[in-house]
Design a protein around this motif. Structure first.
Motif, short mmCIF file in Angstrom:
data_model
loop_
_atom_site.label_atom_id
_atom_site.label_comp_id
_atom_site.label_asym_id
_atom_site.label_seq_id
_atom_site.Cartn_x
_atom_site.Cartn_y
_atom_site.Cartn_z
N VAL A 185 -37.13 91.60 -1.70
CA VAL A 185 -38.09 91.32 -0.63
C VAL A 185 -38.90 92.56 -0.29
O VAL A 185 -40.12 92.51 -0.09
CB VAL A 185 -37.34 90.80 0.61
CG1 VAL A 185 -38.30 90.69 1.79
CG2 VAL A 185 -36.72 89.44 0.32
N HIS A 186 -38.23 93.70 -0.25
CA HIS A 186 -38.94 94.95 0.08
C HIS A 186 -40.01 95.25 -0.97
O HIS A 186 -41.14 95.65 -0.65
CB HIS A 186 -37.94 96.08 0.17
CG HIS A 186 -38.58 97.42 0.46
ND1 HIS A 186 -39.17 97.72 1.67
CD2 HIS A 186 -38.72 98.53 -0.32
CE1 HIS A 186 -39.65 98.95 1.64
NE2 HIS A 186 -39.39 99.47 0.45
N GLN A 189 -42.94 92.90 -0.52
CA GLN A 189 -43.71 93.25 0.67
C GLN A 189 -44.63 94.43 0.40
O GLN A 189 -45.74 94.50 0.92
CB GLN A 189 -42.76 93.54 1.83
CG GLN A 189 -42.06 92.31 2.38
CD GLN A 189 -41.06 92.63 3.47
OE1 GLN A 189 -40.70 93.81 3.67
NE2 GLN A 189 -40.60 91.62 4.18
N GLN A 190 -44.15 95.39 -0.43
CA GLN A 190 -45.02 96.50 -0.82
C GLN A 190 -46.24 96.00 -1.60
O GLN A 190 -47.37 96.47 -1.40
CB GLN A 190 -44.23 97.50 -1.66
CG GLN A 190 -43.22 98.33 -0.86
CD GLN A 190 -42.50 99.33 -1.75
OE1 GLN A 190 -42.10 99.02 -2.87
NE2 GLN A 190 -42.34 100.55 -1.26
N ALA A 192 -47.56 92.93 -1.43
CA ALA A 192 -48.42 92.16 -0.52
C ALA A 192 -49.24 93.07 0.37
O ALA A 192 -50.36 92.73 0.76
CB ALA A 192 -47.56 91.21 0.31
N ALA A 193 -48.68 94.25 0.71
CA ALA A 193 -49.41 95.18 1.58
C ALA A 193 -50.63 95.78 0.86
O ALA A 193 -51.51 96.33 1.54
CB ALA A 193 -48.47 96.30 2.04
N GLU A 220 -34.55 84.28 1.84
CA GLU A 220 -35.60 85.24 2.17
C GLU A 220 -36.41 85.62 0.94
O GLU A 220 -37.62 85.86 1.02
CB GLU A 220 -35.00 86.50 2.82
CG GLU A 220 -33.97 87.23 1.98
CD GLU A 220 -32.54 86.77 2.27
OE1 GLU A 220 -31.62 87.56 2.07
OE2 GLU A 220 -32.37 85.60 2.70
N GLN A 224 -40.44 84.77 0.48
CA GLN A 224 -41.37 85.86 0.20
C GLN A 224 -42.22 85.56 -1.03
O GLN A 224 -43.43 85.86 -1.06
CB GLN A 224 -40.59 87.17 0.01
CG GLN A 224 -41.47 88.39 -0.19
CD GLN A 224 -42.36 88.64 1.02
OE1 GLN A 224 -41.92 88.57 2.15
NE2 GLN A 224 -43.63 88.94 0.76
N SER A 227 -44.97 83.22 -0.03
CA SER A 227 -46.01 83.79 0.83
C SER A 227 -46.84 84.87 0.14
O SER A 227 -47.70 85.46 0.79
CB SER A 227 -45.36 84.38 2.09
OG SER A 227 -44.49 85.45 1.76
#
Length: 452
Positions: A185-186, A189-190, A192-193, A220, A224, A227
């Motif tokens: 997930v981390h 998220q990187q 997606a950022a 989770e 992710q 999304s």
């Protein structure tokens, strides 16, 4: 002394509780049974029973332990429970305190996977209409996998062979173990950022057992993947392995090599296609030019181009014809207007107002004379009637009566006195004569009633 041998209920329950606590076989008990009387209590402790064919035991599972359960318990479900046995002192009943619970039958992971898949499917995460198409010519590709595995090597080799233009960035993550889900997930998220920096993302790992692939079934991680702002290709395990990430991704590849093939076009095929399109374009342009050249030759050799004045012969003749039709039409219209004018003039003369005006003048003079005569006659009648009314009024006037010596009497308030009953001695009376009035004081009142 005899009373000391009797225990209180509390003492007895406490003694039994200590027996349970000191028994090493009851500190950690593994039970298998069927859930009974299970009623889910939101944000609270859970109270239910475990039973088999012959017996039943009450179970308590505190909220801190129940929140760690990764499946949804249901009435009648067969489960494995780990905990200890103790006594609830206030009621003097022993019960089982559960600390862990897993579904029996297919196993905990399979049951948990089944329930999570049904939950996410109900929310629509696996619906085909949410799948996005992969870009044909990606500039940048993000890869989420282990940095030490063969997945990233296979992807880079395949992508560089097929489409060297694409830039591949690795976001390393753990793909196995208890912290793998958080690591995946981390990493996503990187990515997606970064916004729209990447055109497509690949997530995957090599094959393994269900336990090894379990991080890619964590809720989770699946959410992710759903999304992510760019299309996602999932390549987890072998072709026979199916994870929830495979179901939620926009495309699923059986191997990392297939994932790289999905993400990148084959440059050789694309160049061959471009050459083929160039040949087709050139052939089409030559055909168009050839057709246009033939058309130009036909136009140059046509009669009109050799004798351009013949192009206007028909139009000139048509203009003359239209001009003649216009003149004839205007003349006909003018003749109709002149004829209508003469007819209207004749009607106007026959309907001249001079004679009508003369007759109306005579009629006005006659009516004026009649009106004058009628008014004089009416005034004479009204004057005679007025004289009669004046004579009648004079005849009925009270002044005539007063001239004969009569008077009429009023009191001091101006009201007419018509009876002796309206008078009392010492009243002030006004006597009205024809030439004035007299004020008198009443000395005596003598009335007559019924001639007496």
């Amino acid at each position: 002394m005899t009373e000391n041998k009797y225990l209180t209920v509390t003492d007895l329950n406490y003694y039994i509780t200590q027996k349970f606590k000191n028994d090493p076989y009851l500190h950690k008990v593994f039970l298998e049974g069927e859930l009974s009387n299970f009623r889910y209590r939101r944000n609270s402790h859970q109270y239910f029973s475990l039973k088999d064919e012959k017996s039943k035991i009450n179970v308590v599972m505190f909220r801190s332990y129940f929140d760690k359960v990764k499946f949804k318990p249901e009435e009648g479900m067969k489960v494995y429970v780990v905990g200890y046995v103790s006594v609830y002192g206030p009621q003097g009943s022993y019960q089982f305190y559960a600390e862990k619970m897993e579904p029996a039958g297919l196993g905990a992971l399979y049951e948990q996977l089944k329930q999570l898949q049904a939950k996410l499917a109900k929310e629509g995460l696996f619906d085909p209409e949410h799948k996005r198409s992969l870009p044909r010519f990606p500039d940048r590709i993000a890869v989420v996998t282990s940095a030490s595995g063969a997945v990233i090597h296979d992807i880079m080799v395949t992508a560089n062979r097929r489409f060297p233009h694409a830039e591949i960035d690795l976001y390393p993550a753990q793909v196995q173990g208890d912290t793998a889900a958080e690591s995946l997930v981390h990493a996503m998220q990187q990515i997606a950022a970064q916004g729209d920096k990447y055109d497509v993302m690949i997530i995957g790992r090599g094959g393994g057992s269900l336990e090894d692939l379990w991080p890619f079934n964590e809720e989770e991680v699946v959410r992710q993947v759903y999304s992510m702002p760019m299309p996602v290709i999932s390549s987890v395990g072998h072709e026979t392995d199916t994870t929830l990430c495979d179901l939620v991704a926009d495309a699923r590849a059986a191997t990392p090599t297939a994932a790289a093939e999905y993400a990148t076009p084959n440059l050789t095929d694309e160049l061959a296609g471009i050459h083929q399109l160039q040949s087709r374009l050139l052939a089409s342009m030559q055909a168009i030019i050839r057709v246009r050249r033939d058309q130009l030759k036909r136009i140059e050799n046509s009669v009109i181009m050799r004798e351009p004045t013949r192009l206007y012969d028909q139009q000139i003749q048509q203009v003359d014809l239209l001009n003649q039709r216009l003149q004839n039409g205007m003349q006909n219209k003018l003749d109709r207007y002149q004829q209508n004018y003469r007819l209207l003039q004749q009607r106007l003369i026959s309907a001249s107002p001079v004679q009508s005006v003369k007759q109306m003048k005579q009629q006005r003079l006659f009516l004026s004379k009649r009106l004058t005569a009628n008014m004089q006659h009416y005034l004479k009648n009204q004057r005679n009637r007025f004289t009669q009314i004046v004579q009648q009024l004079d005849d009925y006037s009270p002044l005539k009566t007063l001239e004969r010596g009569f008077v009429y009497t009023t009191n001091d308030q101006g009201k007419t006195i018509s009876s002796t009953r309206q008078i009392k001695p010492k009243d002030q009376l006004n006597l009205h004569f024809k030439d004035g009035q007299v004020t008198a004081t009443v000395i005596k009142v003598e009335g007559k009633y019924n001639a007496n």
